[in-house]
Enzyme design. Structure first.
Site, PDB file in Angstrom:
ATOM      1  N   LYS A   1      16.630   5.946  -6.947  1.00  0.00           N
ATOM      2  CA  LYS A   1      16.342   4.980  -7.780  1.00  0.00           C
ATOM      3  C   LYS A   1      16.667   5.208  -9.321  1.00  0.00           C
ATOM      4  O   LYS A   1      17.144   4.187  -9.926  1.00  0.00           O
ATOM      5  CB  LYS A   1      14.950   5.011  -8.141  1.00  0.00           C
TER       6      LYS A   1
ATOM      7  N   GLY B   1       8.389   2.809   0.634  1.00  0.00           N
ATOM      8  CA  GLY B   1       7.140   2.757   1.365  1.00  0.00           C
ATOM      9  C   GLY B   1       6.117   3.032   0.569  1.00  0.00           C
ATOM     10  O   GLY B   1       4.665   3.496   1.283  1.00  0.00           O
TER      11      GLY B   1
ATOM     12  N   HIS C   1       6.157  -8.945  -7.330  1.00  0.00           N
ATOM     13  CA  HIS C   1       7.228  -8.590  -6.807  1.00  0.00           C
ATOM     14  C   HIS C   1       8.220  -9.695  -6.427  1.00  0.00           C
ATOM     15  O   HIS C   1       8.020 -10.515  -5.397  1.00  0.00           O
ATOM     16  CB  HIS C   1       6.780  -7.955  -5.508  1.00  0.00           C
TER      17      HIS C   1
ATOM     18  N   HIS D   1       1.015  -0.860  -1.060  1.00  0.00           N
ATOM     19  CA  HIS D   1       2.787  -1.016  -1.242  1.00  0.00           C
ATOM     20  C   HIS D   1       3.417  -1.416  -0.059  1.00  0.00           C
ATOM     21  O   HIS D   1       4.737  -1.585  -0.002  1.00  0.00           O
ATOM     22  CB  HIS D   1       3.160   0.375  -1.570  1.00  0.00           C
TER      23      HIS D   1
ATOM     24  N   GLU E   1      15.416  -6.095  -5.910  1.00  0.00           N
ATOM     25  CA  GLU E   1      14.303  -6.363  -6.075  1.00  0.00           C
ATOM     26  C   GLU E   1      13.872  -6.282  -7.370  1.00  0.00           C
ATOM     27  O   GLU E   1      14.256  -5.383  -8.251  1.00  0.00           O
ATOM     28  CB  GLU E   1      13.339  -5.632  -5.159  1.00  0.00           C
TER      29      GLU E   1
ATOM     30  N   ARG F   1      20.359  -3.958   3.169  1.00  0.00           N
ATOM     31  CA  ARG F   1      20.363  -4.124   4.746  1.00  0.00           C
ATOM     32  C   ARG F   1      19.604  -5.691   4.611  1.00  0.00           C
ATOM     33  O   ARG F   1      19.207  -6.157   3.587  1.00  0.00           O
ATOM     34  CB  ARG F   1      19.439  -3.161   5.284  1.00  0.00           C
TER      35      ARG F   1
END
Length: 620
Positions: free
Chosen positions: A116, A164, A208, A235, A275, A297
């Site tokens: 990240k 996740g 989101h 989440h 995202e 993906r």
């Protein structure tokens, strides 16, 4: 074009890829573990190879076994699906090194977006807006706390290798920072073997928003518009839709352009998702929307994008992996209507969303526009993998139409004895705030218990159970047991420890459905399954077998209320059987004497085993 394809995955995504590949004339190869030997994806594929024991770490996560299966079957290419090895750059490289085609982005692109902090730094350099925060090399407690103090609370501590929901902590006050940092690092080390963290400003009204992008080996990159995935529980996404409600054209253009820029920065090929996190406190605005991460993906929620664009993203994946350019240009893509997807999970909301595994004795989906599943009636929900039963998708001309159609579909969904979250999904979709698109990632937590059905049957459900039990009974051995026979007909029903004598009313006027299985009745209404034990009586005499008390399913006897030779009244509780995490009271079908009592407290019983017999009292 690729002629043969191995799918390195299982369940609904394997089935999804197989369907498109076979429609394109591509031979398909499935891989499977012990637990999946009889699974739907195995039977759908043209060929299947066993790759190991049930745990994913011993089968689906071992790249060498998957590559060996491809070589063994002559497959030219490997499609990773999502999850498992789909974002593993080392596996992607191993596939390429084995002279196979990798249906996905280049390993370098996966690596570039894998951490990240590095991904955010790369995006900032490419001119993509990123959330205010700290991503520096100095990982000392003092530096991290100082940065958090400067950003202003609340802040979010995130493991750079996380995913996740793991390795993530919200910190509301300065005094809580160091304890939360230690907890986050500990979880990150255990889950990812990497305890490096970054600090981000916590967004108070977060939406989101993600953008579907697609690139090819000819330098082309397009977007296929956005999705809203704000409805999450811990989440994990629960409901996804496209396009995002409240997205105006100018904001859409800015966010989608940023997504394309992000994909171009890593020379992206294939399907990917950028995202974003949006501060929706003042509606969706481009200047309050920031890059969060990239998924290299195909996403679980890709069907809603397909529904509004008319594109088959798996077909595009196979064509691009074969060296072809993207089939459509940006100006040829447009949004048509609205699509919503829900994830139907094998879990029990009434028990804290605990997974519910086992055999799917009864499985029927409603009339949704699209159902993506990897299971079927008679199959198993395995404890070894994600408990998703299906993705249910509806597309409408408007968002309201898609919501209404999806609720109707879930109303008609029947799954038993495995419990599902269908009733929870119905309540979420029908909530006033959801219909009004008052959305953020805290929606589910905020609405809490109001979204969870209590599982207690109302009067209409009892009436439906009585009718189903009556209609499903073979009355050939019982004089007078007919719908048109004179006399009163009733059914003793037991539900969650409560027993009632319910009169049978021959009517089809009900919103509930269900089925009878011996002395057991299941009723479905608004996505919830209700279990009843039944004893059916008519106006005639008792036959030789009416008094047999048999186990309706395998289980454990947790209480025996009678003894051999005891006189009992009609409807009196005899014993309680625990099965499928539910208690089932077994009742006396009529007044009489207990004989042949074999049930003992704590004993395990098989389905249809004789537990006791009631000899009817002599009539006089």
């Amino acid at each position: 074009m690729i002629k043969s394809l191995l799918i390195a995955n299982r369940g609904e995504i394997a089935c999804r890829v197989i369907r498109t590949a076979q429609a394109m004339g591509v031979r398909t190869v499935a891989v499977y573990s012990d637990a999946d030997a009889k699974s739907l994806h195995v039977r759908m594929a043209d060929e299947a190879v066993h790759i190991g024991p049930s745990p994913a770490a011993e089968s689906y996560l071992i790249g060498e076994k998957i590559i060996a299966a491809a070589k063994q079957t002559g497959a030219e290419a490997i499609h990773p699906g999502y999850g498992f090895l789909s974002e593993n750059a080392a596996f992607a490289q191993a596939v390429l090194d084995a002279d196979l085609v990798w249906v996905g982005p280049k390993p370098a692109s996966i690596n570039a977006m894998g951490l990240k902090d590095a991904a955010k730094a790369l995006m900032a350099k490419a001119g993509v807006p990123v959330t205010p925060g700290y991503m520096g090399e100095d990982q000392s407690d003092e530096r991290l706390k100082a940065e958090a103090d400067a950003i202003g609370y609340p802040v979010l501590i995130k493991a750079v290798a996380g995913g996740g929901g793991k390795g993530m902590r919200k910190v509301d006050a300065e005094g809580d920072f160091l304890a939360s940092l230690e907890s986050c690092r500990r979880e990150a080390r255990a889950s990812f073997g990497n305890d490096v963290v970054l600090i981000e400003k916590f967004i108070l009204s977060p939406r989101h928003i993600e953008v579907q992008v697609f690139g090819d080996s000819h330098g082309n990159v397009v977007h296929l518009f956005e999705r809203d995935c704000s409805l999450q529980r811990r989440h994990q996404k629960v409901i996804e839709e496209a396009p995002a409600p409240g997205m105006d054209p100018a904001t859409r253009e800015a966010i989608c352009a940023a997504a394309v820029k992000a994909a171009q920065a890593v020379d992206y090929e294939g399907a990917g998702t950028i995202e974003f996190i949006a501060d929706a406190s003042e509606g969706l605005r481009a200047d309050r929307t920031w890059f969060m991460e990239m998924n290299t993906r195909l996403q679980v929620e890709h069907p809603v994008t397909e529904e509004i664009t008319g594109v088959d993203l798996v077909e595009w994946q196979l064509r691009v992996a074969s060296g072809e350019p993207i089939p459509m240009k940006q100006d040829e893509l447009s949004i048509q209507g609205h699509a919503i997807e829900v994830r139907l999970y094998a879990e029990d909301p009434a028990s804290g969303f605990l997974p519910s595994t086992g055999r799917l004795d009864h499985l029927s989906f409603g009339a949704a526009d699209r159902v993506e599943t990897g299971v079927e009636q008679g199959g198993q929900v395995s404890p070894f993998y994600d408990p998703m039963i299906a993705k249910v998708i509806c597309h409408g001309a408007t968002r309201e139409e898609a919501i209404d159609d999806l609720i109707l579909s879930l109303d008609d969904t029947e799954v038993w004895p495995v419990r599902t979250n269908a009733g929870f999904l119905v309540r979420a979709l029908d909530a006033a705030d959801f219909r009004a698109a008052n959305l953020d990632t805290g929606f589910i937590a905020r609405h809490g218990d109001e979204l969870v059905p209590d599982g207690v049957a109302g009067e209409a459900i009892w009436d439906t159970a009585a009718q189903i039990a009556y209609d499903g009974y073979d009355g050939s051995e019982l004089d007078g047991f007919r719908l048109n026979a004179p006399g009163r007909h009733s059914v003793w029903l037991s539900h969650r420890g409560e027993a009632r004598n319910v009169d049978v009313a021959a009517t089809d006027e009900t919103d509930a459905t269900g089925y009878a299985d011996g002395d057991h009745v299941i009723v479905f209404a608004k996505g919830v399954g209700y279990s009843f034990d039944t004893v059916i009586r008519g106006s005639g005499h008792h036959s030789a077998h009416d008094g047999d008390i048999v186990a309706p399913m395998p289980g454990k006897v947790i209480a025996v209320d009678v003894v051999e030779g005891q006189q009992v009244e009609e409807g009196q509780r005899l014993m309680v059987l625990e099965a499928m995490k539910m208690e089932h009271a077994l009742l006396a079908p009529f007044a009489g004497t207990v004989t042949d009592l074999s049930a003992t407290t704590g004993g395990q019983v098989e389905v249809e085993s004789l537990l006791a017999r009631i000899e009817p009292a002599e009539e006089g």
